[in-house]
Design a protein around this motif. Structure first.
Motif, mmCIF file in Angstrom:
data_model
loop_
_atom_site.group_PDB
_atom_site.id
_atom_site.type_symbol
_atom_site.label_atom_id
_atom_site.label_comp_id
_atom_site.label_asym_id
_atom_site.label_seq_id
_atom_site.Cartn_x
_atom_site.Cartn_y
_atom_site.Cartn_z
ATOM 1 N N MET A 169 82.981 -39.300 64.751
ATOM 2 C CA MET A 169 83.734 -39.221 66.004
ATOM 3 C C MET A 169 84.327 -37.826 66.194
ATOM 4 N N GLN A 170 84.881 -37.284 65.125
ATOM 5 C CA GLN A 170 85.482 -35.953 65.210
ATOM 6 C C GLN A 170 84.440 -34.889 65.534
ATOM 7 N N SER A 171 83.226 -35.070 65.035
ATOM 8 C CA SER A 171 82.167 -34.098 65.317
ATOM 9 C C SER A 171 81.768 -34.123 66.794
ATOM 10 N N LEU A 172 81.910 -35.291 67.425
ATOM 11 C CA LEU A 172 81.551 -35.397 68.844
ATOM 12 C C LEU A 172 82.464 -34.554 69.725
ATOM 13 N N THR A 173 83.711 -34.363 69.303
ATOM 14 C CA THR A 173 84.662 -33.598 70.118
ATOM 15 C C THR A 173 84.286 -32.121 70.202
ATOM 16 N N LYS A 174 83.372 -31.672 69.340
ATOM 17 C CA LYS A 174 82.971 -30.270 69.312
ATOM 18 C C LYS A 174 81.679 -30.003 70.086
ATOM 19 N N LEU A 175 81.084 -31.063 70.634
ATOM 20 C CA LEU A 175 79.842 -30.901 71.387
ATOM 21 C C LEU A 175 80.099 -30.160 72.699
ATOM 22 N N ASP A 176 79.056 -29.538 73.232
ATOM 23 C CA ASP A 176 79.223 -28.883 74.527
ATOM 24 C C ASP A 176 79.117 -29.924 75.646
ATOM 25 N N ALA A 177 79.355 -29.490 76.858
ATOM 26 C CA ALA A 177 79.433 -30.414 77.990
ATOM 27 C C ALA A 177 78.141 -31.200 78.186
ATOM 28 N N GLU A 178 77.017 -30.539 78.120
ATOM 29 C CA GLU A 178 75.733 -31.215 78.330
ATOM 30 C C GLU A 178 75.499 -32.281 77.265
ATOM 31 N N GLN A 179 75.832 -31.978 76.031
ATOM 32 C CA GLN A 179 75.651 -32.938 74.949
ATOM 33 C C GLN A 179 76.577 -34.144 75.126
ATOM 34 N N LEU A 180 77.795 -33.889 75.551
ATOM 35 C CA LEU A 180 78.744 -34.974 75.776
ATOM 36 C C LEU A 180 78.271 -35.897 76.901
ATOM 37 N N LEU A 181 77.732 -35.303 77.951
ATOM 38 C CA LEU A 181 77.273 -36.088 79.089
ATOM 39 C C LEU A 181 76.048 -36.937 78.761
ATOM 40 N N SER A 182 75.325 -36.564 77.723
ATOM 41 C CA SER A 182 74.114 -37.306 77.346
ATOM 42 C C SER A 182 74.388 -38.407 76.325
ATOM 43 N N LEU A 183 75.651 -38.526 75.874
ATOM 44 C CA LEU A 183 75.984 -39.513 74.849
ATOM 45 C C LEU A 183 75.901 -40.938 75.376
ATOM 46 N N ASP A 184 75.442 -41.834 74.505
ATOM 47 C CA ASP A 184 75.503 -43.269 74.783
ATOM 48 C C ASP A 184 76.623 -43.818 73.900
ATOM 49 N N LEU A 185 77.819 -43.917 74.465
ATOM 50 C CA LEU A 185 78.986 -44.292 73.676
ATOM 51 C C LEU A 185 78.926 -45.715 73.139
ATOM 52 N N VAL A 186 78.113 -46.550 73.757
ATOM 53 C CA VAL A 186 77.955 -47.922 73.263
ATOM 54 C C VAL A 186 77.410 -47.908 71.840
ATOM 55 N N MET A 187 76.561 -46.947 71.540
ATOM 56 C CA MET A 187 75.977 -46.835 70.201
ATOM 57 C C MET A 187 77.031 -46.519 69.142
ATOM 58 N N TYR A 188 78.172 -45.995 69.574
ATOM 59 C CA TYR A 188 79.268 -45.703 68.654
ATOM 60 C C TYR A 188 80.303 -46.824 68.665
ATOM 61 N N ARG A 189 80.501 -47.417 69.831
ATOM 62 C CA ARG A 189 81.513 -48.468 69.948
ATOM 63 C C ARG A 189 81.138 -49.734 69.183
ATOM 64 N N LEU A 190 79.899 -50.120 69.235
ATOM 65 C CA LEU A 190 79.482 -51.381 68.615
ATOM 66 C C LEU A 190 79.720 -51.404 67.100
ATOM 67 N N PRO A 191 79.253 -50.411 66.351
ATOM 68 C CA PRO A 191 79.517 -50.438 64.907
ATOM 69 C C PRO A 191 80.994 -50.274 64.579
ATOM 70 N N LEU A 192 81.722 -49.489 65.399
ATOM 71 C CA LEU A 192 83.154 -49.316 65.167
ATOM 72 C C LEU A 192 83.891 -50.622 65.411
ATOM 73 N N ASN A 193 83.528 -51.334 66.460
ATOM 74 C CA ASN A 193 84.181 -52.604 66.756
ATOM 75 C C ASN A 193 84.033 -53.579 65.594
ATOM 76 N N LYS A 194 82.865 -53.579 64.976
ATOM 77 C CA LYS A 194 82.639 -54.453 63.819
ATOM 78 C C LYS A 194 83.568 -54.085 62.670
ATOM 79 N N LEU A 195 83.726 -52.798 62.415
ATOM 80 C CA LEU A 195 84.596 -52.340 61.327
ATOM 81 C C LEU A 195 86.063 -52.632 61.626
ATOM 82 N N LEU A 196 86.465 -52.459 62.881
ATOM 83 C CA LEU A 196 87.851 -52.738 63.255
ATOM 84 C C LEU A 196 88.148 -54.236 63.152
ATOM 85 N N THR A 197 87.173 -55.049 63.495
ATOM 86 C CA THR A 197 87.329 -56.498 63.369
ATOM 87 C C THR A 197 87.501 -56.887 61.903
ATOM 88 N N GLU A 198 86.713 -56.275 61.033
ATOM 89 C CA GLU A 198 86.817 -56.548 59.600
ATOM 90 C C GLU A 198 88.184 -56.112 59.067
#
Length: 283
Positions: free
Chosen positions: A141-170
């Motif tokens: 997550m911290q590495s994502l904050t350093k991406l440039d604008a084009e890279q940020l706009l191309s992100l699919d945040l669902v791909m990060y939210r789903l595994p994180l949600n599982k860990l937070l639930t645990e």
């Protein structure tokens, strides 16, 4: 990552409006409601935004009907977009980046929200295997904050939210079940799962609600005065106008500043260390 380091990361996620180009006042869509007196499309500056990116009614927002502005918290995403992603260039000085900057801001806001949840989870005493997975997630997550604008706009945040949600639930399950095992009575004598419950306006004054799962619950205008809310999972819960006067939220999990800003409280409300007491609360 050790608990202290994770706790410091979570507590350090604070908005610094002096280093931001008024992105919450420009990039976001506003709909006239009890929280705002006007309609404002995304990408259009608020009428109260000044040339120095300050708000001309900042000290009177709630009196002027802009209650929603006193609730919002970007966790520091605004200054990162302004100073890191766009290297200190403002949308006023460089109109060419205007649209892109406004599109990047809500993406960065979501990334910072995930960082906040992950760092908080790591601040708890949890099994090593779970901590190891969360640490890897935080680093990503911290590495994502350093991406440039084009890279940020191309992100699919669902791909990060789903595994994180599982860990937070645990994490939530482990913390809550550890406490439940120590509480009087048997584990099955009380229903601790109220995920997505509709408790709008519910009378809960003085209740012992420790270790309850309120993920995504509707607690709008609930009377929670003097309730014990330690180790309660509040992720995604709607606390608008919930009365938290005298409540103990000292170890409530995944509670955000925006949730607290939208609720009611007083000087006797006990908050987690990463949450600031809203200035509009009763002293």
């Amino acid at each position: 990552m050790d608990n202290a380091t994770a706790k410091n990361i979570r507590e350090g996620l604070k908005a610094d409006c002096t280093k931001c180009f008024g992105l919450c006042c420009t990039a976001l869509n506003i709909v006239a409601s009890s929280d705002f007196p006007i309609n404002k499309p995304a990408g259009i500056p608020c009428v109260n935004l000044q040339n120095d990116y300050g708000c001309q009614i900042h000290s009177h927002l709630r009196n002027k009907g802009f209650k929603g502005c006193t609730v919002f918290d970007c966790l520091g995403a605004g200054q990162v977009v302004s100073q890191v992603t766009f290297k200190g260039q403002s949308w006023r000085e460089n109109p060419k980046i205007r649209e892109k900057m406004f599109r990047v801001f809500p993406i960065m806001e979501q990334i910072y929200e995930m960082i906040a949840y992950t760092a908080e989870a790591l601040s708890y005493d949890i099994p090593y295997a779970l901590s190891d997975k969360l640490s890897a997630q935080l680093k990503e997550m911290q590495s994502l904050t350093k991406l440039d604008a084009e890279q940020l706009l191309s992100l699919d945040l669902v791909m990060y939210r789903l595994p994180l949600n599982k860990l937070l639930t645990e994490t939530s399950k482990y913390i809550r079940e550890s406490l439940i095992a120590k509480l009087p009575g048997t584990k099955n004598s009380k229903n601790y799962n109220h995920e997505r419950a509709d408790w709008i306006g519910k009378k809960l004054r003085g209740k012992d609600l420790r270790a309850i799962n309120f993920r995504g619950a509707y607690l709008i205008a609930a009377d929670m005065r003097n309730t014990d809310l330690r180790s309660v999972d509040f992720i995604g819960a709607d606390l608008r106008d919930a009365n938290l006067m005298g409540a103990n939220l000292s170890t409530s999990m995944f509670l955000t500043q925006m949730q607290i800003n939208s609720a009611k409280g007083d000087i006797n409300t006990i908050l987690p260390t990463h949450i600031e007491r809203p200035s509009h609360w009763i002293n």
